[in-house]
Write a protein that holds these residues in place. Sequence first.
Motif, PDB file in Angstrom:
ATOM      1  N   GLN A   1      -6.477  17.710   7.648  1.00 29.97           N
ATOM      2  CA  GLN A   1      -7.319  18.952   7.913  1.00 29.97           C
ATOM      3  C   GLN A   1      -8.915  18.953   8.357  1.00 29.97           C
ATOM      4  OE1 GLN A   1      -5.398  22.239   7.265  1.00 29.97           O
ATOM      5  NE2 GLN A   1      -6.066  23.346   8.953  1.00 29.97           N
ATOM      6  N   VAL A   2      -9.252  19.230   7.234  1.00 26.03           N
ATOM      7  CA  VAL A   2     -10.669  19.023   7.393  1.00 26.03           C
ATOM      8  C   VAL A   2     -11.634  18.492   7.887  1.00 26.03           C
ATOM      9  CG1 VAL A   2     -10.804  20.680   5.310  1.00 26.03           C
ATOM     10  CG2 VAL A   2     -11.577  18.773   4.579  1.00 26.03           C
ATOM     11  N   ALA A   3     -10.868  16.763   7.723  1.00 29.89           N
ATOM     12  CA  ALA A   3     -11.692  16.277   8.445  1.00 29.89           C
ATOM     13  C   ALA A   3     -11.844  15.579   9.722  1.00 29.89           C
ATOM     14  CB  ALA A   3     -10.780  14.401   7.611  1.00 29.89           C
ATOM     15  N   GLY A   4     -10.301  16.750  10.141  1.00 30.12           N
ATOM     16  CA  GLY A   4     -10.167  16.534  11.971  1.00 30.12           C
ATOM     17  C   GLY A   4      -8.731  15.269  12.008  1.00 30.12           C
ATOM     18  N   LEU A   5      -8.266  15.254  11.064  1.00 26.32           N
ATOM     19  CA  LEU A   5      -7.309  14.284  10.689  1.00 26.32           C
ATOM     20  C   LEU A   5      -5.587  14.413  11.428  1.00 26.32           C
ATOM     21  CD1 LEU A   5      -8.907  12.219   7.598  1.00 26.32           C
ATOM     22  CD2 LEU A   5      -8.770  11.281  10.627  1.00 26.32           C
ATOM     23  N   THR A   6      -4.924  13.422  11.948  1.00 18.84           N
ATOM     24  CA  THR A   6      -3.723  14.067  12.686  1.00 18.84           C
ATOM     25  C   THR A   6      -2.969  12.504  12.244  1.00 18.84           C
ATOM     26  OG1 THR A   6      -4.687  15.750  14.451  1.00 18.84           O
ATOM     27  CG2 THR A   6      -2.017  15.019  13.865  1.00 18.84           C
ATOM     28  N   ARG A   7      -1.507  12.918  11.528  1.00 17.29           N
ATOM     29  CA  ARG A   7      -0.775  11.791  10.726  1.00 17.29           C
ATOM     30  C   ARG A   7       0.013  11.054  12.403  1.00 17.29           C
ATOM     31  NH1 ARG A   7       1.266  12.184   5.226  1.00 17.29           N
ATOM     32  NH2 ARG A   7       0.874  14.084   4.289  1.00 17.29           N
ATOM     33  N   THR A   8      -0.226   9.721  12.318  1.00 17.88           N
ATOM     34  CA  THR A   8       0.395   9.354  13.804  1.00 17.88           C
ATOM     35  C   THR A   8       1.033   7.738  13.500  1.00 17.88           C
ATOM     36  OG1 THR A   8      -0.235   8.827  15.523  1.00 17.88           O
ATOM     37  CG2 THR A   8      -1.420   8.324  13.867  1.00 17.88           C
TER      38      THR A   8
ATOM     39  N   SER B   1       1.425   5.876  15.764  1.00 16.87           N
ATOM     40  CA  SER B   1       0.982   4.947  16.876  1.00 16.87           C
ATOM     41  C   SER B   1      -1.016   5.403  17.008  1.00 16.87           C
ATOM     42  CB  SER B   1       1.898   4.430  18.178  1.00 16.87           C
ATOM     43  OG  SER B   1       1.821   5.970  18.964  1.00 16.87           O
ATOM     44  N   GLY B   2      -1.670   4.498  17.593  1.00 19.45           N
ATOM     45  CA  GLY B   2      -3.020   4.614  17.894  1.00 19.45           C
ATOM     46  C   GLY B   2      -3.524   4.970  16.498  1.00 19.45           C
ATOM     47  N   ILE B   3      -3.482   4.375  15.845  1.00 21.92           N
ATOM     48  CA  ILE B   3      -3.931   4.421  14.657  1.00 21.92           C
ATOM     49  C   ILE B   3      -5.998   4.348  13.971  1.00 21.92           C
ATOM     50  CG2 ILE B   3      -3.733   4.024  11.567  1.00 21.92           C
ATOM     51  CD1 ILE B   3      -0.893   3.046  12.366  1.00 21.92           C
ATOM     52  N   ARG B   4      -6.566   5.892  14.168  1.00 23.61           N
ATOM     53  CA  ARG B   4      -8.084   4.934  13.213  1.00 23.61           C
ATOM     54  C   ARG B   4      -8.537   4.816  12.336  1.00 23.61           C
ATOM     55  NH1 ARG B   4     -12.165   3.363  14.315  1.00 23.61           N
ATOM     56  NH2 ARG B   4     -13.805   3.755  15.358  1.00 23.61           N
TER      57      ARG B   4
ATOM     58  N   ASP C   1       0.691  -1.420   0.096  1.00 19.83           N
ATOM     59  CA  ASP C   1       0.006  -0.247  -0.061  1.00 19.83           C
ATOM     60  C   ASP C   1       0.876   1.378   0.035  1.00 19.83           C
ATOM     61  OD1 ASP C   1      -2.743  -0.774   0.345  1.00 19.83           O
ATOM     62  OD2 ASP C   1      -1.516  -1.553   2.339  1.00 19.83           O
ATOM     63  N   THR C   2       0.150   2.439  -0.829  1.00 19.51           N
ATOM     64  CA  THR C   2       0.774   3.796  -0.202  1.00 19.51           C
ATOM     65  C   THR C   2      -0.018   3.884   0.558  1.00 19.51           C
ATOM     66  OG1 THR C   2       1.992   3.464  -2.214  1.00 19.51           O
ATOM     67  CG2 THR C   2       1.447   6.196  -0.850  1.00 19.51           C
ATOM     68  N   VAL C   3       0.241   4.620   1.806  1.00 21.03           N
ATOM     69  CA  VAL C   3      -1.042   4.800   3.061  1.00 21.03           C
ATOM     70  C   VAL C   3       0.002   5.691   3.748  1.00 21.03           C
ATOM     71  CG1 VAL C   3       0.272   2.731   4.544  1.00 21.03           C
ATOM     72  CG2 VAL C   3      -2.506   3.362   4.720  1.00 21.03           C
ATOM     73  N   VAL C   4      -1.168   6.491   4.561  1.00 22.74           N
ATOM     74  CA  VAL C   4      -1.129   7.420   5.654  1.00 22.74           C
ATOM     75  C   VAL C   4      -1.495   7.434   7.118  1.00 22.74           C
ATOM     76  CG1 VAL C   4      -1.388   9.763   6.818  1.00 22.74           C
ATOM     77  CG2 VAL C   4      -0.136   9.599   3.928  1.00 22.74           C
ATOM     78  N   HIS C   5      -1.098   6.385   8.035  1.00 24.87           N
ATOM     79  CA  HIS C   5      -1.531   6.430   9.119  1.00 24.87           C
ATOM     80  C   HIS C   5      -2.157   8.485   9.681  1.00 24.87           C
ATOM     81  CE1 HIS C   5       0.844   2.649   8.927  1.00 24.87           C
ATOM     82  NE2 HIS C   5      -0.473   2.335   7.874  1.00 24.87           N
ATOM     83  N   ALA C   6      -3.799   8.051  10.097  1.00 26.55           N
ATOM     84  CA  ALA C   6      -3.684   9.184  11.428  1.00 26.55           C
ATOM     85  C   ALA C   6      -4.736   8.880  12.576  1.00 26.55           C
ATOM     86  CB  ALA C   6      -4.014   9.822  10.136  1.00 26.55           C
ATOM     87  N   HIS C   7      -5.375   9.863  13.275  1.00 30.95           N
ATOM     88  CA  HIS C   7      -5.832   9.761  13.910  1.00 30.95           C
ATOM     89  C   HIS C   7      -6.685  10.951  14.159  1.00 30.95           C
ATOM     90  CE1 HIS C   7      -6.283   8.764  18.720  1.00 30.95           C
ATOM     91  NE2 HIS C   7      -6.506  10.034  18.864  1.00 30.95           N
ATOM     92  N   ALA C   8      -7.542  10.254  14.879  1.00 33.35           N
ATOM     93  CA  ALA C   8      -8.474  11.631  15.515  1.00 33.35           C
ATOM     94  C   ALA C   8     -10.090  10.833  16.500  1.00 33.35           C
ATOM     95  CB  ALA C   8      -9.787  11.924  13.998  1.00 33.35           C
ATOM     96  N   VAL C   9     -10.737  11.484  16.966  1.00 34.42           N
ATOM     97  CA  VAL C   9     -11.697  11.134  17.943  1.00 34.42           C
ATOM     98  C   VAL C   9     -12.429  10.360  17.120  1.00 34.42           C
ATOM     99  CG1 VAL C   9     -12.803  11.567  20.274  1.00 34.42           C
ATOM    100  CG2 VAL C   9     -10.372  12.066  19.635  1.00 34.42           C
ATOM    101  N   ILE C  10     -13.052   9.610  16.949  1.00 33.53           N
ATOM    102  CA  ILE C  10     -14.324   8.617  15.787  1.00 33.53           C
ATOM    103  C   ILE C  10     -15.059   8.308  16.974  1.00 33.53           C
ATOM    104  CG2 ILE C  10     -14.763   7.979  13.954  1.00 33.53           C
ATOM    105  CD1 ILE C  10     -12.195   8.285  12.880  1.00 33.53           C
ATOM    106  N   ARG C  11     -16.215   8.453  17.378  1.00 34.59           N
ATOM    107  CA  ARG C  11     -16.787   7.646  18.251  1.00 34.59           C
ATOM    108  C   ARG C  11     -17.447   6.715  17.124  1.00 34.59           C
ATOM    109  NH1 ARG C  11     -16.709  12.323  20.709  1.00 34.59           N
ATOM    110  NH2 ARG C  11     -16.263  12.031  23.337  1.00 34.59           N
TER     111      ARG C  11
END
Length: 319
Positions: free
Chosen positions: A250-257, A259-262, A182-192
């Motif tokens: 940014q507009v989706a509220g995601l931060t590159r990470t 660890s803690g990949i969501r 994969d060509t992939v970026v891992h990101a984190h956000a608080v998603i319930r």
Amino acid sequence: MSVTHPGGVQDLTPLWAGEGFPADVRTALQTTTDVATHSTPVVVARRVSPGARALLSESGVSWADEAGALELTAGTIFIRTPGNPSDARMTPPQRFTAAAGAMAEILLQRAAEGDQRVPTVAELADAVGASRGAASRALTFFDMQGWTSNLGPQRGPTARRELTERGAMLDAWGAWHAAGDDTVVHAHAVIRDADVWLSDVVARHWPAGAWAATGLVGLERRAPFATTTNPIDVYLDATAYDDDLDALLQVAGLTRTDSGIRVRILRGDRYVLRQASTTSTDSPYPLVSDVRLYGDLLRRGGVRADEFAMHLREIRIGF
């Protein structure tokens, strides 16, 4: 055929069930009324799937497949053997190219929707963004594997191909896709709630037609089975991925990470997203096709990848 045993002779009547998925077995079971009263019906198939085995067990019907698995109850006879377990991650064909893999995916999805006809070289080349030469070589490869065959004349306006071994092609394509990178970026956000986030946040802020969900969240929409939708896998069109990824994160509220990949943002080919736009009517947000979802579950489904993929295959694809 007949089986001789210490208690006498037992007649067996085979009922062909093709690929051996539940839909095939149900069709075969409709013919049991044609079996003589003194004979035992035995459903036979290329490979009886787990779901089909459960169906046959519930129905009290004997079965056997080409992998050597067998469950036979006839009079005083009871035989059970597991055979050679199927492995969806078998060694992939060496001649699958990117173009051939894309074309196989399209043909398999068409077959899942009930159309086994193979489009023309020009149509397939256009669909996957390949040259006509690459498309022609891929079709020749499919013919050599026995997955497709010519019907009628080899050339001319009436020449055409059909997908004749769809199960074998899906096995091979799934193994090839599962082994890919994969060509992939891992990101984190608080998603319930994954559904709410995809339909209320991503669908609102990301361009229509440029993204589609896959993986566990797709399985939950199409054939609920998993206990979690984490991480959320989303394809993003290659151009948007290359040019606008940070702004879209940014507009989706995601931060590159690391660890803690969501969320996993995957660079997607255009043809994958084109197929998603025509096969996502069962979801408030775009989902990839069933065949792509099957391959993605094999590739990123975690420790239960094969189980998830087989469940989808039985429920949605059917071969």
